[in-house]
Design a protein around this motif. Structure first.
Motif, mmCIF file in Angstrom:
data_model
loop_
_atom_site.group_PDB
_atom_site.id
_atom_site.type_symbol
_atom_site.label_atom_id
_atom_site.label_comp_id
_atom_site.label_asym_id
_atom_site.label_seq_id
_atom_site.Cartn_x
_atom_site.Cartn_y
_atom_site.Cartn_z
ATOM 1 N N HIS A 1 3.701 -22.352 22.173
ATOM 2 C CA HIS A 1 3.787 -20.950 21.809
ATOM 3 C C HIS A 1 3.591 -20.660 20.311
ATOM 4 O O HIS A 1 4.513 -20.689 19.693
ATOM 5 N N ILE A 2 2.361 -20.916 20.126
ATOM 6 C CA ILE A 2 2.161 -21.095 18.362
ATOM 7 C C ILE A 2 0.994 -20.018 18.079
ATOM 8 O O ILE A 2 0.246 -19.501 18.906
ATOM 9 N N GLY A 3 0.968 -19.892 16.719
ATOM 10 C CA GLY A 3 0.240 -19.035 16.191
ATOM 11 C C GLY A 3 0.236 -17.969 15.061
ATOM 12 O O GLY A 3 1.415 -17.472 15.364
ATOM 13 N N PRO A 4 -0.251 -17.777 14.126
ATOM 14 C CA PRO A 4 0.032 -16.894 13.031
ATOM 15 C C PRO A 4 -0.558 -15.415 13.494
ATOM 16 O O PRO A 4 -1.340 -15.277 14.478
ATOM 17 N N THR A 5 0.531 -14.606 13.092
ATOM 18 C CA THR A 5 0.002 -13.173 13.559
ATOM 19 C C THR A 5 -0.848 -12.332 12.392
ATOM 20 O O THR A 5 -0.286 -12.329 11.191
ATOM 21 N N PRO A 6 -1.897 -12.419 12.718
ATOM 22 C CA PRO A 6 -2.839 -11.675 11.582
ATOM 23 C C PRO A 6 -2.743 -10.229 11.463
ATOM 24 O O PRO A 6 -2.542 -9.459 12.759
ATOM 25 N N VAL A 7 -2.736 -9.704 10.454
ATOM 26 C CA VAL A 7 -2.312 -8.293 10.150
ATOM 27 C C VAL A 7 -3.792 -7.665 9.053
ATOM 28 O O VAL A 7 -3.858 -8.531 8.392
ATOM 29 N N SER A 8 -4.377 -6.636 9.548
ATOM 30 C CA SER A 8 -5.257 -6.098 8.665
ATOM 31 C C SER A 8 -4.690 -4.934 7.870
ATOM 32 O O SER A 8 -4.094 -4.084 8.357
ATOM 33 N N ALA A 9 -5.036 -4.858 6.641
ATOM 34 C CA ALA A 9 -4.538 -3.854 5.525
ATOM 35 C C ALA A 9 -5.759 -3.620 4.729
ATOM 36 O O ALA A 9 -6.684 -4.323 4.796
ATOM 37 N N LEU A 10 -5.738 -2.469 4.005
ATOM 38 C CA LEU A 10 -6.697 -2.132 3.069
ATOM 39 C C LEU A 10 -6.212 -1.682 1.853
ATOM 40 O O LEU A 10 -5.227 -0.872 1.742
ATOM 41 N N GLY A 11 -6.845 -2.054 0.790
ATOM 42 C CA GLY A 11 -6.289 -1.691 -0.463
ATOM 43 C C GLY A 11 -7.401 -0.665 -1.201
ATOM 44 O O GLY A 11 -8.275 -0.857 -0.773
ATOM 45 N N THR A 12 -6.765 0.171 -1.841
ATOM 46 C CA THR A 12 -5.405 0.393 -2.243
ATOM 47 C C THR A 12 -4.662 1.253 -1.281
ATOM 48 O O THR A 12 -3.357 1.230 -1.524
ATOM 49 N N THR A 13 -5.377 1.802 -0.329
ATOM 50 C CA THR A 13 -4.606 3.066 0.573
ATOM 51 C C THR A 13 -3.383 2.273 1.222
ATOM 52 O O THR A 13 -2.259 3.044 1.134
ATOM 53 N N ASP A 14 -3.349 0.771 1.563
ATOM 54 C CA ASP A 14 -2.059 0.449 2.255
ATOM 55 C C ASP A 14 -0.986 -0.069 1.193
ATOM 56 O O ASP A 14 -0.029 -0.434 1.461
ATOM 57 N N HIS B 1 0.329 2.136 -0.304
ATOM 58 C CA HIS B 1 1.277 3.240 -0.052
ATOM 59 C C HIS B 1 1.744 3.364 1.470
ATOM 60 O O HIS B 1 2.057 4.564 1.798
ATOM 61 N N SER B 2 1.579 2.555 2.074
ATOM 62 C CA SER B 2 1.848 2.230 3.513
ATOM 63 C C SER B 2 2.583 1.017 3.893
ATOM 64 O O SER B 2 3.792 0.845 4.252
ATOM 65 N N GLN B 3 2.040 0.058 3.405
ATOM 66 C CA GLN B 3 2.460 -1.387 3.832
ATOM 67 C C GLN B 3 2.898 -2.375 2.666
ATOM 68 O O GLN B 3 4.126 -3.081 3.086
ATOM 69 N N VAL B 4 2.831 -2.126 1.608
ATOM 70 C CA VAL B 4 3.060 -2.923 0.456
ATOM 71 C C VAL B 4 4.493 -2.915 0.171
ATOM 72 O O VAL B 4 5.193 -4.122 -0.209
ATOM 73 N N GLN B 5 5.280 -1.878 0.394
ATOM 74 C CA GLN B 5 6.518 -1.845 0.295
ATOM 75 C C GLN B 5 7.231 -2.995 1.246
ATOM 76 O O GLN B 5 8.258 -3.842 0.859
ATOM 77 N N LEU B 6 6.803 -2.980 2.342
ATOM 78 C CA LEU B 6 7.503 -4.069 3.345
ATOM 79 C C LEU B 6 6.823 -5.500 2.817
ATOM 80 O O LEU B 6 7.588 -6.452 2.930
ATOM 81 N N TYR B 7 5.760 -5.658 2.456
ATOM 82 C CA TYR B 7 5.417 -7.033 2.118
ATOM 83 C C TYR B 7 6.056 -7.554 0.780
ATOM 84 O O TYR B 7 6.211 -8.742 0.615
ATOM 85 N N MET B 8 6.471 -6.377 -0.177
ATOM 86 C CA MET B 8 7.042 -6.820 -1.262
ATOM 87 C C MET B 8 8.673 -7.076 -1.258
ATOM 88 O O MET B 8 9.241 -7.914 -1.661
ATOM 89 N N GLU B 9 9.392 -6.404 -0.329
ATOM 90 C CA GLU B 9 10.714 -6.283 -0.402
ATOM 91 C C GLU B 9 11.121 -6.868 1.264
ATOM 92 O O GLU B 9 12.357 -7.167 1.181
ATOM 93 N N ALA C 1 -0.774 -8.124 -6.772
ATOM 94 C CA ALA C 1 -0.780 -9.527 -6.617
ATOM 95 C C ALA C 1 0.192 -10.173 -7.579
ATOM 96 O O ALA C 1 1.066 -10.691 -7.370
ATOM 97 N N ALA C 2 0.410 -9.516 -8.891
ATOM 98 C CA ALA C 2 1.367 -9.686 -9.680
ATOM 99 C C ALA C 2 2.709 -9.427 -9.338
ATOM 100 O O ALA C 2 3.772 -10.352 -9.610
ATOM 101 N N ALA C 3 2.837 -8.387 -8.775
ATOM 102 C CA ALA C 3 4.249 -7.639 -8.084
ATOM 103 C C ALA C 3 4.639 -8.725 -7.187
ATOM 104 O O ALA C 3 5.872 -8.917 -7.056
ATOM 105 N N LEU C 4 3.747 -9.126 -6.436
ATOM 106 C CA LEU C 4 3.954 -9.684 -5.080
ATOM 107 C C LEU C 4 4.726 -11.230 -5.767
ATOM 108 O O LEU C 4 5.717 -11.773 -5.427
#
Ligand code: PA5
Length: 466
Positions: free
Chosen positions: A304-317, A319-327, A377-380
């Motif tokens: 039961h293996i495998g990375p979960t791929p997620v697609s996102a779009l800069g800069t749009t996301d 203001h949607s996803q990056v809060q989650l990626y950051m914190e 990238a720097a904030a990450l």
């Protein structure tokens, strides 16, 4: 053409965390990479990996261009009926290389047809697209490697009748079937009923068909330079078809992603900073998920293996996803794709009425989107979050061809690292069989019983608000 993989921000000395990669982690894969590469080469020489050599198969170009020229002369709308690997590559490359094509009028499109890729059986969506088209001026490319996929079959049934009602017995001229060269229902139909057809080369699975008629025919019909697309991939093969880990971006990225996964970063985000590459991230999401998400290792052990791929779009996301990626949880590695030069750029003018906006004056929109990626990238990094960046010079047929080829080889190589077969998709088959059973297909009675048994053991818990 220069494509670069900047993995500075995946390293421990950049993000100062246990999720960072050490030089010695990478060094530990140098020998294994050589061995895997030799194995891949042997399989390639044996004819087991035909997708590898597709960019050099120039014979396909004439076949596709001849057919495309006929289609361009007779039709205003081209509709792809297919799903998964039979649809996502076309969508990705169409939007990358013909962005806004369908919004242009016929003159602006140089008389070329509009292209719709219909990869669902949502009756609202399908009917809405048919309503946009004049049946007499519409050509359907029915694409299925197996020839049995229920979504594509059902779309074909509706489309065939819709065209016949409009044009009568000549309806066959409105269809091209793209399928296995020898077997399957679509192949039989093409042979028996005289539909035009193209072959998907034997041994090339759905998600590895980017350089076959599956994608080349629809793309050629809308004016994509398919020779340059193939050339971009073929030229890039010298970088991605050798066993030197440090200088092969496909192998190196596979190792980096694998190491990130081993360290606990099990979600892999692909985030292009380009509207034109948005759907390339979706294509990659399928390639990575369906190839690497597996129950069994190659020796049959349950893993039961495998990375979960997620697609996102800069800069749009941002203001949607990056809060989650950051914190949020430390479970993600983000791969940015950056376009170094846009085809067009827009300069920000001054506006006296608003001095607060004056910091933008004289800068360009291309500059802003690049700066926003660097800032993210720097904030990450500051938040100890692993990320890397793939730079491409421009979005062109050559660079898109090279990127797709690189990702395909990266995925194959990653299959060895995760110790799974990246070329099959048994988990998808299971759902297909239940669907056949529930739709009453002959021969699937046992599956229907199995479904009934599963349902019978479920205690329904449904909240309905009337
Ligand atoms: O990558 C794959 O093999 C799958 O996504 C298939 O493309 C998808 O299931 C459709 O199958 P087919 O082309 O046989 O209709």
């Amino acid at each position: 053409m220069s494509i670069s993989l900047d993995y500075t921000n995946m390293m421990a000395d950049a993000i100062h965390s246990k999720f960072g990669i050490l030089e010695e982690d990478i060094a530990g894969f140098v020998e294994q990479t050589k061995e895997i590469h030799q194995h891949i080469q042997a399989r390639r020489d044996n004819g087991e990996l035909p997708f590898f050599d597709l960019p050099c198969n120039l014979e396909v170009i004439d076949e596709v261009l001849n057919l495309a020229s006929d289609i361009q002369k007779s039709f205003d709308n081209l509709v792809v009926l297919g799903i998964g690997g039979s649809a996502l590559g076309t969508t990705a490359m169409f939007n990358a290389l013909c962005y806004g094509h369908n919004l242009q009028d016929k003159g602006q499109r140089g008389g070329l047809p509009r292209l719709y890729v219909l990869d669902n059986v949502d009756p609202d969506g399908f009917a809405a697209h048919l309503a946009l088209c004049d049946a007499a001026r519409t050509c359907f490319l029915v694409i299925s490697k197996s020839g049995t996929t229920v979504e594509t079959t059902s779309q074909f049934l509706v489309a065939r009748q819709w065209v016949e009602e409009s044009v009568g017995e000549h309806y066959r001229d409105h269809f091209v079937l793209i399928t296995d060269p020898e077997s399957g229902v679509l192949r039989e139909l093409a042979d028996r009923e005289g539909f035009r057809s193209c072959a998907i080369p034997a041994g090339v699975g759905g998600r590895f068909t980017a350089f076959t008629p599956v994608c080349l025919l629809p793309l050629a019909c809308v004016g994509v330079d398919i020779s340059s697309l193939l050339k971009g991939a073929a030229d890039f093969s010298r970088f991605v078809c050798h066993g030197g880990l440090e200088s092969n971006p496909a192998y190196l990225n596979a190792v980096l992603q694998y190491l990130a996964y081993q360290k606990g970063l099990k979600t892999s985000v692909l985030m292009p900073y380009s509207d034109r590459l948005k759907d390339l991230a979706d294509w990659y999401r399928q390639l990575w998920a369906e190839s690497l998400g597996k129950k069994f290792a190659t020796d049959g052990t349950v893993i039961h293996i495998g990375p979960t791929p997620v697609s996102a779009l800069g800069t749009t996301d941002q203001h949607s996803q990056v809060q989650l990626y950051m914190e949020g949880p430390f479970d993600k590695v983000v791969t940015f794709i950056v376009v170094d030069e846009f085809d067009q750029d827009l300069q920000f003018p001054g506006y006296k009425a608003s001095p607060e906006m004056s910091y933008l004056t004289g800068h360009t929109m291309g500059e802003l989107i690049r700066v926003e990626q660097q800032a993210t990238a720097a904030a990450l990094v500051r938040n100890h979050r692993s990320n890397c960046t793939i730079h491409i010079p421009k979005v062109t047929p050559e660079t898109v061809g090279a990127l797709i080829y690189m990702f395909e080889i990266q995925t194959l190589f990653a299959g060895y690292l995760f110790d799974v077969n990246p070329l099959d998709q048994p988990g998808v088959e299971e759902g297909k069989l239940f669907t056949y059973a529930l739709m009453g297909r002959q021969g699937y009675e046992a599956k229907a019983e199995e479904y009934a048994t599963i349902k019978a053991h479920l205690k329904p818990r449904v909240l309905t608000c009337k």
